[in-house]
Design a protein around this motif. Structure first.
Motif, mmCIF file in Angstrom:
data_model
loop_
_atom_site.group_PDB
_atom_site.id
_atom_site.type_symbol
_atom_site.label_atom_id
_atom_site.label_comp_id
_atom_site.label_asym_id
_atom_site.label_seq_id
_atom_site.Cartn_x
_atom_site.Cartn_y
_atom_site.Cartn_z
ATOM 1 N N ALA A 14 43.034 44.490 32.213
ATOM 2 C CA ALA A 14 41.782 44.351 32.968
ATOM 3 C C ALA A 14 41.621 42.937 33.504
ATOM 4 O O ALA A 14 41.186 42.742 34.643
ATOM 5 N N PHE A 15 42.011 41.934 32.715
ATOM 6 C CA PHE A 15 41.910 40.554 33.180
ATOM 7 C C PHE A 15 42.876 40.292 34.331
ATOM 8 O O PHE A 15 42.527 39.598 35.294
ATOM 9 N N THR A 16 44.073 40.841 34.246
ATOM 10 C CA THR A 16 45.041 40.660 35.331
ATOM 11 C C THR A 16 44.530 41.303 36.618
ATOM 12 O O THR A 16 44.631 40.709 37.702
ATOM 13 N N LEU A 17 43.978 42.498 36.524
ATOM 14 C CA LEU A 17 43.419 43.151 37.712
ATOM 15 C C LEU A 17 42.233 42.372 38.269
ATOM 16 O O LEU A 17 42.103 42.191 39.487
ATOM 17 N N TRP A 18 41.373 41.899 37.377
ATOM 18 C CA TRP A 18 40.208 41.128 37.815
ATOM 19 C C TRP A 18 40.634 39.833 38.492
ATOM 20 O O TRP A 18 40.098 39.456 39.526
ATOM 21 N N LEU A 19 41.612 39.147 37.901
ATOM 22 C CA LEU A 19 42.086 37.893 38.479
ATOM 23 C C LEU A 19 42.791 38.127 39.811
ATOM 24 O O LEU A 19 42.641 37.331 40.744
ATOM 25 N N GLY A 20 43.510 39.223 39.917
ATOM 26 C CA GLY A 20 44.136 39.571 41.194
ATOM 27 C C GLY A 20 43.106 39.812 42.274
ATOM 28 O O GLY A 20 43.295 39.423 43.437
ATOM 29 N N ARG A 21 42.016 40.430 41.924
ATOM 30 C CA ARG A 21 40.928 40.660 42.888
ATOM 31 C C ARG A 21 40.276 39.336 43.288
ATOM 32 O O ARG A 21 39.952 39.126 44.446
ATOM 33 N N ARG A 22 40.068 38.442 42.327
ATOM 34 C CA ARG A 22 39.427 37.150 42.619
ATOM 35 C C ARG A 22 40.330 36.224 43.427
ATOM 36 O O ARG A 22 39.856 35.509 44.303
ATOM 37 N N LEU A 23 41.627 36.221 43.126
ATOM 38 C CA LEU A 23 42.549 35.331 43.834
ATOM 39 C C LEU A 23 43.048 35.928 45.142
ATOM 40 O O LEU A 23 43.635 35.220 45.942
ATOM 41 N N ALA A 83 47.993 36.024 40.681
ATOM 42 C CA ALA A 83 47.434 36.561 39.442
ATOM 43 C C ALA A 83 48.524 36.766 38.400
ATOM 44 O O ALA A 83 48.325 36.460 37.223
ATOM 45 N N ALA A 84 49.680 37.270 38.828
ATOM 46 C CA ALA A 84 50.780 37.477 37.884
ATOM 47 C C ALA A 84 51.267 36.146 37.317
ATOM 48 O O ALA A 84 51.553 36.036 36.118
ATOM 49 N N PHE A 85 51.343 35.118 38.151
ATOM 50 C CA PHE A 85 51.785 33.808 37.674
ATOM 51 C C PHE A 85 50.775 33.222 36.693
ATOM 52 O O PHE A 85 51.154 32.726 35.617
ATOM 53 N N CYS A 86 49.500 33.265 37.039
ATOM 54 C CA CYS A 86 48.462 32.714 36.152
ATOM 55 C C CYS A 86 48.414 33.462 34.829
ATOM 56 O O CYS A 86 48.301 32.850 33.761
ATOM 57 N N CYS A 87 48.491 34.775 34.881
ATOM 58 C CA CYS A 87 48.428 35.569 33.651
ATOM 59 C C CYS A 87 49.665 35.369 32.789
ATOM 60 O O CYS A 87 49.563 35.333 31.559
#
Length: 141
Positions: free
Chosen positions: A57-66, A72-76
């Protein structure tokens, strides 16, 4: 995390061992008598599943924000893998408690602090629910 202990108990007690009290192992001597080894393994499984749900869920949320999957994959990857790699390399400053590592070690934590794994499980589910609600609201617009 619980499989080696389960194999040890199966070797000592035989096939009905998952229903044996968890305090029969030295590691879980402080747990109450009604808690069985299967309860500890179930708690570990639930905590790991909740951690995976929360991380997804955090990866999907971060992908939406970025605005993209690659950042998002790199940050996660950095947030989820870097603390574990630093802890494995010998850095002992508490870095192993960053990221999702405590959720994956819930079976070991239940021996020392029995109240902590249910708290971690509830926190992971609440975080995943909040992120899912945020994603749902973002995609609804």
């Amino acid at each position: 995390s619980g499989a080696p202990r389960l194999v040890t108990v199966l070797c000592r007690y035989g096939l009905p061992a998952p229903l044996a009290p968890a305090l029969s192992l030295e590691r879980y001597a402080g747990l109450p008598a009604p808690v069985t080894l299967s309860d500890v393994l179930l708690l570990a499984f639930l905590c790991r599943a909740a951690a995976c749900l929360c991380m997804g869920a955090f990866t999907l949320w971060l992908g939406r924000r970025l605005g993209g999957a690659l950042p998002a994959a790199f940050c996660c990857a950095a947030m989820f893998c870097l603390p574990a790699l630093l802890a494995l390399s010998g850095l002992e400053t508490g870095v192993e408690w960053l990221g999702p590592a405590p959720w994956f070690r819930a079976a070991a934590l239940v021996a020392d602090r029995p109240w902590l794994p249910p708290l971690l499980l509830a926190a992971a589910l609440l975080i995943a629910a909040a992120l899912a609600q945020s994603l749902y609201a973002a995609y609804e617009d």
